[in-house]
Design a protein around this motif. Sequence first.
Motif, PDB file in Angstrom:
ATOM      1  N   GLU A 184       0.823  -1.208   0.000  1.00  0.00           N
ATOM      2  CA  GLU A 184       0.000   0.000   0.000  1.00  0.00           C
ATOM      3  C   GLU A 184       0.863   1.268   0.000  1.00  0.00           C
ATOM      4  OE1 GLU A 184      -0.311  -2.523   2.098  1.00  0.00           O
ATOM      5  OE2 GLU A 184      -2.395  -3.211   2.037  1.00  0.00           O
ATOM      6  N   ARG A 193       1.413   5.252   1.159  1.00  0.00           N
ATOM      7  CA  ARG A 193       1.109   5.945   2.415  1.00  0.00           C
ATOM      8  C   ARG A 193      -0.301   6.519   2.379  1.00  0.00           C
ATOM      9  NH1 ARG A 193       5.110   7.933   5.723  1.00  0.00           N
ATOM     10  NH2 ARG A 193       6.388   6.261   4.890  1.00  0.00           N
ATOM     11  N   THR A 201      -2.916   5.429   0.705  1.00  0.00           N
ATOM     12  CA  THR A 201      -3.895   4.349   0.867  1.00  0.00           C
ATOM     13  C   THR A 201      -4.009   3.954   2.336  1.00  0.00           C
ATOM     14  OG1 THR A 201      -3.379   3.507  -1.320  1.00  0.00           O
ATOM     15  CG2 THR A 201      -4.473   1.979   0.169  1.00  0.00           C
ATOM     16  N   ARG A 202      -2.880   3.872   3.012  1.00  0.00           N
ATOM     17  CA  ARG A 202      -2.888   3.486   4.428  1.00  0.00           C
ATOM     18  C   ARG A 202      -3.695   4.492   5.259  1.00  0.00           C
ATOM     19  NH1 ARG A 202       1.190  -0.394   5.175  1.00  0.00           N
ATOM     20  NH2 ARG A 202       2.538  -0.532   3.364  1.00  0.00           N
ATOM     21  N   ILE A 203      -3.506   5.771   4.950  1.00  0.00           N
ATOM     22  CA  ILE A 203      -4.223   6.798   5.722  1.00  0.00           C
ATOM     23  C   ILE A 203      -5.712   6.783   5.348  1.00  0.00           C
ATOM     24  CG2 ILE A 203      -4.352   9.279   6.241  1.00  0.00           C
ATOM     25  CD1 ILE A 203      -1.271   9.365   5.784  1.00  0.00           C
ATOM     26  N   LYS A 204      -6.005   6.472   4.107  1.00  0.00           N
ATOM     27  CA  LYS A 204      -7.407   6.310   3.692  1.00  0.00           C
ATOM     28  C   LYS A 204      -8.052   5.161   4.483  1.00  0.00           C
ATOM     29  CE  LYS A 204     -10.083   5.297  -0.470  1.00  0.00           C
ATOM     30  NZ  LYS A 204      -9.962   4.690  -1.801  1.00  0.00           N
ATOM     31  N   GLU A 205      -7.333   4.065   4.657  1.00  0.00           N
ATOM     32  CA  GLU A 205      -7.844   2.941   5.458  1.00  0.00           C
ATOM     33  C   GLU A 205      -8.094   3.388   6.899  1.00  0.00           C
ATOM     34  OE1 GLU A 205      -4.954  -0.230   5.007  1.00  0.00           O
ATOM     35  OE2 GLU A 205      -5.665  -0.745   2.996  1.00  0.00           O
TER      36      GLU A 205
END
Lengths: 235, 235
Positions: free
Chosen positions: A172, A174, A176-180
């Motif tokens: 992922e 960064r 995408t990770r924060i979106k999760e």
Amino acid sequence: MRNIIIASTSTIHGSGYLEYLLDHLETYFKDAKNILFIPYARPGGISHNAYTRTVETAFAKINKTVTGLHTFENPTEAIKQAEAIFVGGGNTFVLINQLYKNNLIGVLKAAINSGTPYLGTSAGSNICGLTIKNTNDMPIIYPPSFNALGLVPFNINPHYLDPITGSTHMGETRETRIKEFHNFNTNPVVGLREGSWLEVSGDEIILKGTLPARVFEYNKTPYEVDSETSLNNLK
Amino acid sequence: MRNIIIASTSTIHGSGYLEYLLDHLETYFKDAKNILFIPYARPGGISHNAYTRTVETAFAKINKTVTGLHTFENPTEAIKQAEAIFVGGGNTFVLINQLYKNNLIGVLKAAINSGTPYLGTSAGSNICGLTIKNTNDMPIIYPPSFNALGLVPFNINPHYLDPITGSTHMGETRETRIKEFHNFNTNPVVGLREGSWLEVSGDEIILKGTLPARVFEYNKTPYEVDSETSLNNLK
């Protein structure tokens, strides 16, 4: 009045430890002769003593002495008495675990909120947010909680990295990770690129350094803010 | 006899979802008409339904149907009855938290150990190790524990990335992160590069795919193992 520096990194590429910040720290820490250093995050597993020596060498250049928190029999008292506090980077899980274990979360927060100047870099910046849920670190220790100092009403993602164009790696990004993160949490996250820092004076929060930061708010498209922007209304 | 595939990633660059594994999965899952899919890791925050549809499309190519675990009123029974189980990637903290919340850790472990064929990719592979302490994911949820299924006597680092030559980014490399892990934990870690997987048949553990894997043992220099190497003695 609170005085807090929340820096993305201790070191920028091609420069020595804390070097890019030293001129600024000379003014910032002008009323402190000695800096209380919290070496708990242990980057690369370095010992508390060895880590403190690195920090001593850096601060010697601006004529400050440094004492490691691990050398005190009573760390609570040491924090209460500190002229200034620096929490360095390493592993955020190890750092917060040790702060909980030594029952230091409350006293550290109280000292900073009552005006003891604070510098955090990397893991030391992660703990300034509401939780450590936006650390990039590996969860090598299970801490009693992910709740952090909450010195600002959002979370910090230090060493913020833009998606790498042309990367073939499928892990992922960064972003995408924060979106999760925002599927399960509603507070904002500030992605601080290396060389950027937030400066908190009282209730004023200003982005410093030359680069823009990337702000992730719940249910909003992420956006860039320029250096010298105030983040007072971000919550 | 146990049959477990622990894959670094679901998708390799330039190829469709699970595509690089499908030929192999056709044989591996030959006795199963339907695959029970556990969509809990929710990559990018995708819904359980949408994630299950992606997996359905991939498995349709080898004539397997797919049912999402979230569609069962009694997920414990669904795991016990499953012909085969697939746990996909996403966020490992979200995945393990949901498994604990639904009280599924024990039943999932029991089903796999008694022979239900299992496929894990990424987060679904992280949970095959002793703990999730070598995940690359962001800790966006605080799970009740980092303890995982322990199907193999070591930990998995999926999407293993070699240090990037010439990178100016100051965040820790993967190798440094795993070195930090070994300051607090003694079990080995297998760094699985994208396109690699471990195949467990009974007590036999073999590295598959074209790439070598990187093994990190406590107090040892990390080393490479080639494809087709047995990892039976790694503990």
